[in-house]
Write an enzyme that holds these catalytic residues in place. Sequence first.
Site, PDB file in Angstrom:
ATOM      1  CG  HIS A 188      -7.791 -53.234 -16.374  1.00 17.90           C
ATOM      2  ND1 HIS A 188      -7.135 -52.783 -17.630  1.00 17.90           N
ATOM      3  CD2 HIS A 188      -6.842 -52.584 -15.472  1.00 17.90           C
ATOM      4  CE1 HIS A 188      -6.049 -52.601 -17.631  1.00 17.90           C
ATOM      5  NE2 HIS A 188      -5.447 -52.535 -16.171  1.00 17.90           N
TER       6      HIS A 188
ATOM      7  CG  ASP B 182      -5.081 -50.618  -7.852  1.00 21.83           C
ATOM      8  OD1 ASP B 182      -4.007 -50.528  -7.522  1.00 21.83           O
ATOM      9  OD2 ASP B 182      -5.255 -49.951  -8.953  1.00 21.83           O
TER      10      ASP B 182
HETATM   11  N1  CMC Z   1     -17.561 -48.531 -11.254  1.00 27.71           N
HETATM   12  C1  CMC Z   1     -18.854 -48.324 -11.989  1.00 27.71           C
HETATM   13  N2  CMC Z   1     -19.021 -48.055 -13.128  1.00 27.71           N
HETATM   14  C2  CMC Z   1     -17.781 -48.250 -13.875  1.00 27.71           C
HETATM   15  C3  CMC Z   1     -16.419 -48.764 -13.254  1.00 27.71           C
HETATM   16  C4  CMC Z   1     -16.486 -48.574 -11.842  1.00 27.71           C
HETATM   17  N3  CMC Z   1     -15.561 -48.907 -11.314  1.00 27.71           N
HETATM   18  N4  CMC Z   1     -15.585 -48.606 -14.406  1.00 27.71           N
HETATM   19  C5  CMC Z   1     -16.196 -48.461 -15.436  1.00 27.71           C
HETATM   20  N5  CMC Z   1     -17.580 -48.168 -15.326  1.00 27.71           N
HETATM   21  C6  CMC Z   1     -18.484 -48.085 -16.275  1.00 27.71           C
HETATM   22  C7  CMC Z   1     -18.669 -46.725 -16.816  1.00 27.71           C
HETATM   23  O1  CMC Z   1     -19.498 -45.634 -16.117  1.00 27.71           O
HETATM   24  C8  CMC Z   1     -19.130 -47.077 -18.379  1.00 27.71           C
HETATM   25  O2  CMC Z   1     -20.705 -47.279 -18.177  1.00 27.71           O
HETATM   26  P1  CMC Z   1     -21.468 -46.440 -19.433  1.00 27.71           P
HETATM   27  O3  CMC Z   1     -21.072 -47.436 -20.613  1.00 27.71           O
HETATM   28  O4  CMC Z   1     -22.838 -46.781 -18.847  1.00 27.71           O
HETATM   29  O5  CMC Z   1     -21.352 -45.174 -19.517  1.00 27.71           O
HETATM   30  C9  CMC Z   1     -18.600 -48.307 -18.529  1.00 27.71           C
HETATM   31  O6  CMC Z   1     -18.273 -48.987 -17.149  1.00 27.71           O
HETATM   32  C10 CMC Z   1     -17.200 -48.179 -19.394  1.00 27.71           C
HETATM   33  O7  CMC Z   1     -16.204 -47.346 -18.609  1.00 27.71           O
HETATM   34  P2  CMC Z   1     -15.068 -46.535 -19.077  1.00 27.71           P
HETATM   35  O8  CMC Z   1     -14.879 -45.373 -17.966  1.00 27.71           O
HETATM   36  O9  CMC Z   1     -15.644 -46.063 -20.412  1.00 27.71           O
HETATM   37  O10 CMC Z   1     -14.070 -47.443 -19.125  1.00 27.71           O
HETATM   38  P3  CMC Z   1     -12.347 -47.188 -19.278  1.00 27.71           P
HETATM   39  O11 CMC Z   1     -11.811 -48.236 -19.889  1.00 27.71           O
HETATM   40  O12 CMC Z   1     -12.157 -46.112 -19.966  1.00 27.71           O
HETATM   41  O13 CMC Z   1     -11.923 -47.233 -17.759  1.00 27.71           O
HETATM   42  C11 CMC Z   1     -11.002 -47.533 -15.531  1.00 27.71           C
HETATM   43  C12 CMC Z   1     -11.354 -47.890 -17.014  1.00 27.71           C
HETATM   44  C13 CMC Z   1     -10.213 -48.281 -15.035  1.00 27.71           C
HETATM   45  C14 CMC Z   1     -10.433 -45.980 -15.613  1.00 27.71           C
HETATM   46  C15 CMC Z   1     -12.603 -47.483 -14.951  1.00 27.71           C
HETATM   47  O14 CMC Z   1     -12.807 -48.669 -14.937  1.00 27.71           O
HETATM   48  C16 CMC Z   1     -12.376 -47.032 -13.457  1.00 27.71           C
HETATM   49  O15 CMC Z   1     -12.695 -45.913 -13.384  1.00 27.71           O
HETATM   50  N6  CMC Z   1     -12.213 -47.698 -12.411  1.00 27.71           N
HETATM   51  C17 CMC Z   1     -12.265 -47.497 -11.241  1.00 27.71           C
HETATM   52  C18 CMC Z   1     -10.825 -47.146 -10.955  1.00 27.71           C
HETATM   53  C19 CMC Z   1      -9.819 -47.948 -10.749  1.00 27.71           C
HETATM   54  O16 CMC Z   1     -10.095 -49.022 -10.056  1.00 27.71           O
HETATM   55  N7  CMC Z   1      -8.515 -47.954 -11.539  1.00 27.71           N
HETATM   56  C20 CMC Z   1      -7.526 -48.642 -11.584  1.00 27.71           C
HETATM   57  C21 CMC Z   1      -7.361 -49.558 -12.668  1.00 27.71           C
HETATM   58  S1  CMC Z   1      -6.050 -51.026 -12.535  1.00 27.71           S
HETATM   59  C22 CMC Z   1      -4.510 -50.166 -11.920  1.00 27.71           C
HETATM   60  C23 CMC Z   1      -3.942 -49.675 -13.083  1.00 27.71           C
HETATM   61  O17 CMC Z   1      -3.404 -50.219 -14.026  1.00 27.71           O
HETATM   62  O18 CMC Z   1      -4.039 -48.350 -13.207  1.00 27.71           O
END
Ligand code: CMC
Length: 428
Positions: free
Chosen positions: A307, A364
């Site tokens: 998140h 989720d």
């Molecule tokens: N699985 C594997 N690796 C992950 C995941 C995941 N679910 N989420 C983040 N990472 C890794 C990402 O690859 C990155 O690694 P590195 O630093 O080596 O490049 C690091 O963690 C930081 O990730 P980010 O994408 O920069 O983080 P963000 O804050 O931009 O993204 C997120 C947040 C929710 C989009 C992401 O965690 C994700 O894609 N999660 C899966 C989708 C999901 O469950 N979304 C629902 C969110 S909660 C409901 C809502 O409010 O929408």
Amino acid sequence: MDKEATLTIGENSYPLHIVEGTESEKAIDISLLRKESKFITFDDGYGNTGSCESKVTFIDGDQGILRYRGYDIADLATRSNFLETSYLVMYGNLPTSAELDLFSERIAKFTQLPDEVVTAINSQPKNLHPMGVLAAGLHALGGAYPHLCTNDRKSDLESFDESAALIISTIRTIAATRHRFLLNEQVPEIDPTESYCKNFLTMMFAKESEPKEIPPSVTNALDLIFLLHADHEQNCSTSTCRMIASGGANPFASLAGGVSALWGPLHGGANMAVIKMLNQIHDAGDDGSRFIESAKQGKTRLMGFGHRVYRNYDPRAKILKAACDDALEALGVSSPILEIARRLEEEALKDSYFVERKLYPNVDFYSGIILQALGFPTDTFTVLFAIGRSPGWLAHWKEIAETGKKIHRPRQIYQGSPLRPYLPTGDR
Ligand code: CMC
């Protein structure tokens, strides 16, 4: 604490005002920076940008705290219900019993859709996803009530009580109308005195030929899911709503935009993606370890994990994880994918990849398992997220309409081509 920060660029220094929130959140106000220095700030994905001051929801992502209007989510989840919480989120205080009665009466008054809205919903392409239909349905709904949908902020604010009740009530009917249409069925009559969730379940699933009592455990589980989704401050869809509202658009248009933003798999679409992922793992005979490995290698994402704001357990996921067992037991449903979900969580929470990045289950991760057990088709899960989020979107529309002074319009750093002359086709 000092109320000013100083930014030094080369030989010039710029004093910047510090804004402090009621929970001691701190921000540097850069609203005059460009005027004074010609610099803008750059924050790809807005991870460090406060886009507004808001009174609706407080999140402390490091500690895993979520509060609507000052009330802790766990307190509301145990003691309130979706409609009362919707009132709280939109109007700022828990309702008195007279206020709650009036609000519930308004919701009950608006359960049916005008014929032209039903026609608009059912004439969408067969393969349009339910989220696309929902956005179209909200636009059509506004069109059927032009006095609620004027794009004149003062007038739309004066009719907010009516439009909010209309939207929160009929967003269910839009979802059920489409679901029934695809099955060649009609939405059955409901008893407006019954509860919000019982009526929604009746609209979706009741069969005249097989009348069945809906057990309270089922309506309670759905009510809890809606309540936990009611607001979540400046997420992608809510920011979209506020952005649209800042241009003066009516609540129906603003919420239709919110629905489109919610649809994506990184946001609300994650609840569908989690179930698809768990089924894939199950079908592949994987115990989850192979999937975790490919997520660590960046080949896929562990959906329902991570998140932007929570760097700790999402408090909503904690509540839903506990509710999952109760709901499945009450429904008498066994779910092989719940076992996989539990194992994935256990493995991920001790794996250094997830630990170092502070990736925990989000809302989720467990909601889809409950929704599946309740009988909802997977591609309607995000619609259910939208139903739950509708009071939050409306609260933010209202906040903008009441207090917003400026249209939202970020800047950019242009990285494209410099000026070049137009050449006729033969000279290119
Ligand atoms: N699985 C594997 N690796 C992950 C995941 C995941 N679910 N989420 C983040 N990472 C890794 C990402 O690859 C990155 O690694 P590195 O630093 O080596 O490049 C690091 O963690 C930081 O990730 P980010 O994408 O920069 O983080 P963000 O804050 O931009 O993204 C997120 C947040 C929710 C989009 C992401 O965690 C994700 O894609 N999660 C899966 C989708 C999901 O469950 N979304 C629902 C969110 S909660 C409901 C809502 O409010 O929408």
